[in-house]
Design an enzyme around this catalytic site. Structure first.
Site, PDB file in Angstrom:
ATOM      1  N   LYS A 149       0.805  -1.221   0.000  1.00 38.45           N
ATOM      2  CA  LYS A 149       0.000   0.000   0.000  1.00 38.45           C
ATOM      3  C   LYS A 149       0.837   1.270   0.000  1.00 38.45           C
ATOM      4  CE  LYS A 149      -4.139  -1.999   0.234  1.00 38.45           C
ATOM      5  NZ  LYS A 149      -5.145  -1.839  -0.842  1.00 38.45           N
ATOM      6  N   GLU A 176      -9.693   5.904   3.096  1.00 37.46           N
ATOM      7  CA  GLU A 176     -10.522   4.821   3.624  1.00 37.46           C
ATOM      8  C   GLU A 176      -9.598   3.653   3.894  1.00 37.46           C
ATOM      9  OE1 GLU A 176      -9.859   5.117   0.479  1.00 37.46           O
ATOM     10  OE2 GLU A 176      -9.279   3.056   0.056  1.00 37.46           O
ATOM     11  N   SER A 228       1.605  -9.621  -0.989  1.00 40.46           N
ATOM     12  CA  SER A 228       1.273  -8.194  -0.853  1.00 40.46           C
ATOM     13  C   SER A 228       1.488  -7.637   0.539  1.00 40.46           C
ATOM     14  CB  SER A 228      -0.161  -7.952  -1.301  1.00 40.46           C
ATOM     15  OG  SER A 228      -1.064  -8.738  -0.546  1.00 40.46           O
TER      16      SER A 228
HETATM   17  C1  LIG Z   1      -1.796  -6.981   2.377  1.00 43.17           C
HETATM   18  C2  LIG Z   1      -2.906  -6.592   1.478  1.00 43.17           C
HETATM   19  N1  LIG Z   1      -3.042  -7.192   0.293  1.00 43.17           N
HETATM   20  C3  LIG Z   1      -4.054  -6.888  -0.544  1.00 43.17           C
HETATM   21  C4  LIG Z   1      -5.008  -5.959  -0.211  1.00 43.17           C
HETATM   22  C5  LIG Z   1      -6.122  -5.727  -1.167  1.00 43.17           C
HETATM   23  O1  LIG Z   1      -6.029  -4.532  -1.888  1.00 43.17           O
HETATM   24  P1  LIG Z   1      -5.667  -4.530  -3.416  1.00 43.17           P
HETATM   25  O2  LIG Z   1      -6.538  -5.501  -4.099  1.00 43.17           O
HETATM   26  O3  LIG Z   1      -5.919  -3.130  -3.831  1.00 43.17           O
HETATM   27  O4  LIG Z   1      -4.241  -4.879  -3.559  1.00 43.17           O
HETATM   28  C6  LIG Z   1      -4.906  -5.292   1.008  1.00 43.17           C
HETATM   29  C7  LIG Z   1      -5.911  -4.302   1.389  1.00 43.17           C
HETATM   30  O5  LIG Z   1      -6.055  -3.863   2.471  1.00 43.17           O
HETATM   31  C8  LIG Z   1      -3.842  -5.623   1.876  1.00 43.17           C
HETATM   32  O6  LIG Z   1      -3.712  -5.035   3.070  1.00 43.17           O
END
Ligand SMILES: Cc1ncc(COP(=O)(O)O)c(C=O)c1O
Lengths: 264, 400
Positions: free
Chosen positions: B94, B116, B382
């Site tokens: 993020k 948000e 992620s």
């Molecule tokens: C670690 C992590 N991965 C994925 C996401 C999902 O978001 P996005 O689909 O925009 O990557 C989030 C959202 O809070 C997250 O904290």
């Protein structure tokens, strides 16, 4: 001729438009509320079609919309209720809602239902004028439905003129940069902005809404444009224990001078 | 980062095919128009690029490692690489976006930041860059998420942000986003809205995708060093709004040989109503100013999603993904709550890495296909799982 357009020919000034949420407080109160508003002297009536995620609305309209949805109100239910509305009221009637329910019902079918119920105008705050022009303008014309668009204190003159060229019936001036039901009243900024709008001599009448809740607010608005729109203040005052929902008393307070300063 | 995915970039009105656009009330027009007019000029400027990459390097700790997970590889019979976004400062991808957007907000002269958050990772990443740049920060978070992601609420507070609870609807990410948009309507002049994913009105989906594209840019370079090839065979990523997936896919979109797979949150299964798999069960509609695939009733009311993972608990999806799905450039599979939990425990025991629940959805895809020994598979990890420990402990207790 559309009723909204005829109306402003007959009554160009000091108009009161009232917004309420269909299906609130009870699923079947839609027609009684319209009838009370009509008889209490509302000049135009905006029938709010509730949406699960109303981005432009403050807490009062959000709450009434949620109750209406929980009560089972849908576009189809609303059109069923409004089939007989023209036996109750000859006033200009508009639907105000959000784009997604309109799209899911089917734009053509939605407008067709509006026409067959005898409705006059549609306000979809999240329908961009550019998309309207490209995709829906002809359709609205076909069903004789007036498209009403919003302008705000941030809207540039060229954009106001563009919106004026697409609008029919009236332009909806948002009094300040806010969601509905803000409690700030009508400030100097709003008045000077309405003064500027007046000076543009637009093709369409201007009605001002958002944050109008008192006699005083309405008087100030009336001095600057063709009328005011009241929504959250009415909904706050709807009393479901009363047969008339407390509507006549509320409209009277709003439109008549009184010594009672507690009017809200 | 400067790359032109002409085929998969939005048109001037912000549409990816039939998805995208800016369906916003007029109250937001000037703000959104300003962003539309300025964002490319600003983020492609040399000045911005220098600052952005400097901060990504020195403050975030990029490039994030590309780690060849040998135990996992052995188990699944392929060469599996993990793109370690979990090792970024604040623990997820993020921050790539918030670093970029705070620089943009500064350039636009904004004094107040709103955001948000679902899992709280975007809220923490926003609170962090606001502290760094000394700007006021308000984060909206659904009250359900405030409870299930409590550690992140505490972090945001310590970083000086005000966390406001969203109490409407399912009290999750969708409702927090509604409140953030309403706040922006009420504060148009001084406030910039740092949206946390590739969702919302144009230009946000493209803006956030470009800021996350650093992920795939690095993957290309790192793979080349490790394998002699810059293109993987597969890229796997979880999809809530879709920002980490957009970033991991971005530089491979025009490389037809690279198979792109997104993991949607299946919740308790797509045959149940408790799911958040917007592509599998959704229908075209509008959410948060954007035309996309959306979970909704026949009447056009947005329905309440369910996922064990707060960051994937969203009834819509970024318009880029709706378009990649429709045009069949990428495939999307749904992963249930249980599959994700199992994948999280598997990574912990095989590789010594505790993933975020969101990322565990991407890992769960590994068990859903058969792989060839030479397949090069990149999983975008992620985020890290610290915030999800309470959920993981519950699972442990059940197993004991
Ligand atoms: C670690 C992590 N991965 C994925 C996401 C999902 O978001 P996005 O689909 O925009 O990557 C989030 C959202 O809070 C997250 O904290």
């Amino acid at each position: 001729m559309n009723r909204i357009i005829t109306h402003f020919h007959e009554k160009p000034q000091e108009n009161l438009a009232v917004y309420f949420t269909a299906g609130y407080p009870e699923i079947n109160s839609t027609l009684s509320v319209i009838s009370q508003l009509d008889q209490s002297g509302a000049d135009l009536i905006e029938i709010g079609l509730p949406f699960s995620d109303p981005l432009a609305d403050g807490p009062v309209i959000q709450h009434s919309g949620k109750i209406a949805l929980d009560n089972g109100l849908t576009s189809a239910v609303l059109f069923e209720q409004l089939k007989s509305v023209r036996t109750l009221s000859g006033k200009p009637l508009l639907i105000m809602g959000y784009l997604n329910p309109f799209l899911q019902f089917g734009p053509e079918a939605f407008l067709q239902h509006m026409e067959s119920c005898g409705l006059d105008g549609l306000i979809l705050p999240d329908l961009p004028p550019e998309i309207f022009e490209k995709t829906f303008q002809k359709m609205f014309q076909r069903y004789n439905i007036c498209p009403v668009f919003l302008v705000t204190p941030e809207t540039s003159e060229s954009r106001i003129r563009y919106i004026d060229s697409l609008s029919k019936g009236f332009i909806y001036a948002v009094s300040s940069s806010s969601t509905t039901g803000s409690t700030g009243g009508i400030g100097q900024v709003a008045l000077s902005y309405l003064g500027k709008l007046k000076a543009l001599s637009l093709n369409n009448p201007v009605l001002t809404g958002f944050g109008i809740s008192t006699f005083n607010d309405l008087q100030q608005i009336w001095a600057q444009c063709q009328g005011g729109i009241v929504g959250s203040a009415l909904i706050n005052n709807i009393d479901k224990k009363k047969a008339d929902f407390g509507i006549p008393a509320f409209i009277q307070k709003l439109t008549q001078q009184s010594n009672d300063t507690s009017t809200q | 980062m400067k790359s032109e995915n002409t085929q998969f970039s939005p048109d001037p009105d912000g549409f990816y095919g039939e998805y995208g656009g800016a369906f916003i009330p007029e109250m937001l027009y000037s703000n959104v128009k300003q962003l539309q007019d300025e964002y490319l000029k600003i983020i492609e400027s040399v000045e911005f690029q220098e600052k952005y990459h400097q901060l990504l390097k020195d403050y975030v700790g990029r490039p994030s490692p590309l780690y060849e997970a040998t135990n996992l590889s052995k188990k699944y019979g392929a060469r599996i690489f993990l793109k370690r976004e979990d090792l970024n400062h604040t623990g997820a991808h993020k921050i790539n976006n918030t670093i970029g957007q705070i620089l943009l907000a500064k350039k636009l002269g904004k004094k107040r930041i709103i955001a948000e958050t679902g899992a709280g990772q975007h809220g923490v990443a926003t609170a962090t860059v606001c502290a760094l740049m000394q700007l006021q920060c308000v984060v909206y978070m659904g009250s359900t998420d405030i409870i299930r992601q409590a550690p992140n609420v505490a972090r945001m507070k310590m970083l000086g942000a005000e966390v406001r609870s969203a109490e409407s609807g399912s009290k999750t990410l969708k409702d927090a986003t509604n409140e953030a948009i309403r706040d922006w309507i009420n504060h148009p002049a001084d406030t910039h809205y740092i949206i946390g994913s590739v969702v919302g009105p144009h230009p946000y989906p493209d803006l956030v995708a470009r800021l996350q594209a650093v992920i795939s840019a690095e993957i290309k370079d790192q793979l080349l060093l490790k394998t002699g090839k810059s293109l993987p065979d597969f890229v796997l990523a979880c999809v809530g709004g879709g920002s980490n997936a957009a970033g991991a896919f971005y530089h491979f979109l025009n490389e037809a040989a690279v198979c792109l797979i997104g993991a949607e949150a299946g919740g308790e299964g797509i045959k149940t109503s408790k799911t958040a798999a917007s592509l599998q069960v959704g229908k075209k509609g509008i959410i948060h100013g954007c035309m996309t695939s959306l979970m909704q009733t026949a009447d056009g009311q947005i329905t309440e999603p369910h996922s064990i993972s707060a960051g994937l608990d969203y009834p819509g999806i970024g318009p880029l993904h709706a378009w990649l799905y429709k045009s069949e450039r990428a495939t999307y599979e749904s992963v249930t709550d249980d599959e994700a939990l199992n994948a999280a425990f598997e990574l912990a025991s095989l590789e010594g890495i505790i993933p975020a629940l969101e990322s565990a959805h991407a890992l769960a895809l590994l068990a859903k296909r058969s792989w060839k020994k030479n397949d090069i598979v990149v999983v975008n990890l992620s985020g890290r799982g610290d915030k999800d420990l309470a959920t993981y402990m519950k699972k442990l207790e059940k197993n004991e």
